[in-house]
Design a protein around this motif. Structure first.
Motif, short mmCIF file in Angstrom:
data_model
loop_
_atom_site.label_atom_id
_atom_site.label_comp_id
_atom_site.label_asym_id
_atom_site.label_seq_id
_atom_site.Cartn_x
_atom_site.Cartn_y
_atom_site.Cartn_z
N PRO A 1 32.20 -20.77 -11.38
CA PRO A 1 30.95 -21.51 -11.54
C PRO A 1 29.79 -20.56 -11.82
O PRO A 1 29.69 -19.48 -11.24
N LEU A 2 28.90 -20.99 -12.69
CA LEU A 2 27.78 -20.15 -13.10
C LEU A 2 26.93 -19.74 -11.91
O LEU A 2 26.52 -18.58 -11.79
N ARG A 3 26.66 -20.68 -11.01
CA ARG A 3 25.83 -20.35 -9.86
C ARG A 3 26.47 -19.27 -9.00
O ARG A 3 25.79 -18.33 -8.54
N GLU A 4 27.78 -19.39 -8.78
CA GLU A 4 28.48 -18.40 -7.96
C GLU A 4 28.48 -17.03 -8.64
O GLU A 4 28.33 -16.00 -7.97
N PHE A 5 28.66 -17.02 -9.94
CA PHE A 5 28.65 -15.75 -10.67
C PHE A 5 27.29 -15.06 -10.52
O PHE A 5 27.21 -13.86 -10.24
N ARG A 6 26.22 -15.80 -10.71
CA ARG A 6 24.89 -15.21 -10.62
C ARG A 6 24.61 -14.69 -9.21
O ARG A 6 24.06 -13.60 -9.03
N THR A 7 25.00 -15.48 -8.20
CA THR A 7 24.78 -15.05 -6.82
C THR A 7 25.56 -13.78 -6.51
O THR A 7 25.03 -12.84 -5.91
N ALA A 8 26.83 -13.74 -6.94
CA ALA A 8 27.67 -12.57 -6.67
C ALA A 8 27.14 -11.34 -7.39
O ALA A 8 27.12 -10.23 -6.83
N LEU A 9 26.70 -11.50 -8.64
CA LEU A 9 26.23 -10.36 -9.41
C LEU A 9 24.91 -9.83 -8.85
O LEU A 9 24.70 -8.61 -8.77
N SER B 1 16.22 -20.33 -17.08
CA SER B 1 14.84 -20.10 -16.67
C SER B 1 14.67 -18.71 -16.05
O SER B 1 13.70 -18.00 -16.34
N GLU B 2 15.62 -18.32 -15.19
CA GLU B 2 15.54 -17.00 -14.57
C GLU B 2 15.59 -15.90 -15.62
O GLU B 2 14.79 -14.95 -15.56
N LYS C 1 12.90 -31.52 -12.92
CA LYS C 1 13.85 -31.13 -11.89
C LYS C 1 14.49 -32.34 -11.23
O LYS C 1 15.65 -32.29 -10.81
N GLN C 2 13.75 -33.44 -11.16
CA GLN C 2 14.33 -34.67 -10.59
C GLN C 2 15.48 -35.18 -11.46
O GLN C 2 16.50 -35.63 -10.94
N VAL C 3 15.31 -35.12 -12.77
CA VAL C 3 16.39 -35.54 -13.68
C VAL C 3 17.58 -34.62 -13.52
O VAL C 3 18.74 -35.07 -13.45
N LEU C 4 17.33 -33.32 -13.45
CA LEU C 4 18.44 -32.36 -13.34
C LEU C 4 19.17 -32.47 -12.00
O LEU C 4 20.35 -32.09 -11.92
N ALA C 5 18.50 -32.98 -10.98
CA ALA C 5 19.11 -33.04 -9.65
C ALA C 5 20.40 -33.86 -9.65
O ALA C 5 21.30 -33.61 -8.84
N SER C 6 20.50 -34.83 -10.54
CA SER C 6 21.71 -35.66 -10.61
C SER C 6 22.70 -35.15 -11.65
O SER C 6 23.70 -35.80 -11.94
N ARG C 7 22.43 -33.98 -12.21
CA ARG C 7 23.29 -33.37 -13.24
C ARG C 7 23.52 -31.91 -12.88
O ARG C 7 22.90 -31.00 -13.46
N PRO C 8 24.40 -31.63 -11.90
CA PRO C 8 24.57 -30.28 -11.36
C PRO C 8 24.90 -29.22 -12.41
O PRO C 8 24.38 -28.10 -12.34
N GLU C 9 25.75 -29.55 -13.37
CA GLU C 9 26.13 -28.54 -14.37
C GLU C 9 24.93 -28.16 -15.24
O GLU C 9 24.67 -26.98 -15.50
N ALA C 10 24.19 -29.17 -15.67
CA ALA C 10 23.00 -28.89 -16.47
C ALA C 10 21.95 -28.16 -15.64
O ALA C 10 21.25 -27.27 -16.14
N ALA C 11 21.86 -28.50 -14.36
CA ALA C 11 20.90 -27.83 -13.49
C ALA C 11 21.23 -26.36 -13.34
O ALA C 11 20.33 -25.50 -13.39
N ASP C 12 22.51 -26.03 -13.16
CA ASP C 12 22.91 -24.63 -13.04
C ASP C 12 22.56 -23.87 -14.31
O ASP C 12 22.10 -22.72 -14.26
N ARG C 13 22.79 -24.49 -15.45
CA ARG C 13 22.44 -23.85 -16.72
C ARG C 13 20.95 -23.63 -16.82
O ARG C 13 20.49 -22.59 -17.29
N TRP C 14 20.16 -24.62 -16.39
CA TRP C 14 18.72 -24.50 -16.47
C TRP C 14 18.20 -23.36 -15.60
O TRP C 14 17.39 -22.54 -16.04
#
Length: 246
Positions: A5-13, A218-219, A201-214
């Motif tokens: 998962p993208l979020r896990e990769f970023r956190t680990a790196l 953004s970062e 962010k409210q729209v993205l909250a119900s779309r976890p994959e798109a939220a992780d990409r965002w």
């Protein structure tokens, strides 16, 4: 990300970079395909790994440099140049290294202009929002510096705020990159008018994959802009490492 998962990769790196864990940095980068949204993060990790002279890093660094130059977002050229210098393939940029957190710097530059920007302590790399900066902080300096105004002034790099316009533009670009037309339409409506960031962010909250990409996108965009601004002032971010034992 080949199953990671993208979020896990970023956190680990981020964690491996902060710890200076070169074997883990190499493992993470060799086992992933590096989506475009993480190249600033990847390049920062490789700068730490290259300081160890690990031969495995060279191919990874060349791959990252090529992709940064191809992507060409703000700060990408500065990061690519720093990596080439670390590889011994170009002169070291004439920039003073300071251990500043690019995310903290970006928050001060791109926050609410009403808060007045902030400063970077050139001795420690700490970023101080102007609203939290008062006379007590200045009085905390060593007594030997109290009557030396020139020395005191040289301690700080002033950060003028640019506001939320770059962040709003990031939302527009992100929407244009989406493959899902329905999500793109919803987000386009969300960023229309006051409260755009909250609704987005409210729209993205119900779309976890798109939220992780965002959040990755953004970062990387904000880190790149902070890196480019720092280079324009004559500085480059130095790695901030964890204390021994952490």
């Amino acid at each position: 990300m080949e199953g990671v998962p993208l979020r896990e990769f970023r956190t680990a790196l981020r964690g491996a970079t902060y710890r200076g864990d070169v074997p883990e940095i190499i493992r993470l980068l060799e086992e992933s395909t590096w989506p475009e949204e993480v190249l600033q993060l990847v390049g920062g990790a490789l700068l730490v790994a290259l300081s160890s002279s690990s031969p495995e890093c060279h191919d990874l660094a060349h791959r990252c440099v090529a992709r940064l130059r191809d992507r060409a977002w703000d700060g990408d050229a500065d990061l690519a140049e720093a990596m080439c210098a670390r590889l011994g393939e170009s002169p070291q940029p004439m920039l003073r290294p300071i251990p500043v957190d690019l995310a903290e710097l970006a928050d001060v530059r791109e926050g609410d202009p009403a808060h007045g920007g902030g400063r970077v302590d050139l001795r420690t790399g700490e970023v101080w929002p102007e609203m939290s900066f008062d006379d007590d902080l200045e009085d905390s300096d060593d007594e030997e510096d109290d009557d030396d105004e020139d020395r005191e002034d040289s301690r700080w790099l002033w950060v003028d705020p640019v506001g939320s316009r770059p962040g709003y533009r990031d939302m527009e670009i992100f929407i244009d990159r989406l493959d899902d037309a329905h999500d793109a339409e919803l987000l386009t409506v969300a960023i229309s008018g006051p409260g755009a960031f909250r609704r987005f962010k409210q729209v993205l909250a119900s779309r976890p994959e798109a939220a992780d990409r965002w959040y990755a996108f953004s970062e990387d965009r904000t880190r790149g802009r902070a890196r480019a601004w720092l280079a324009a002032q004559g500085y480059t971010p130095a790695p901030r490492r964890a204390a021994p034992g952490h």
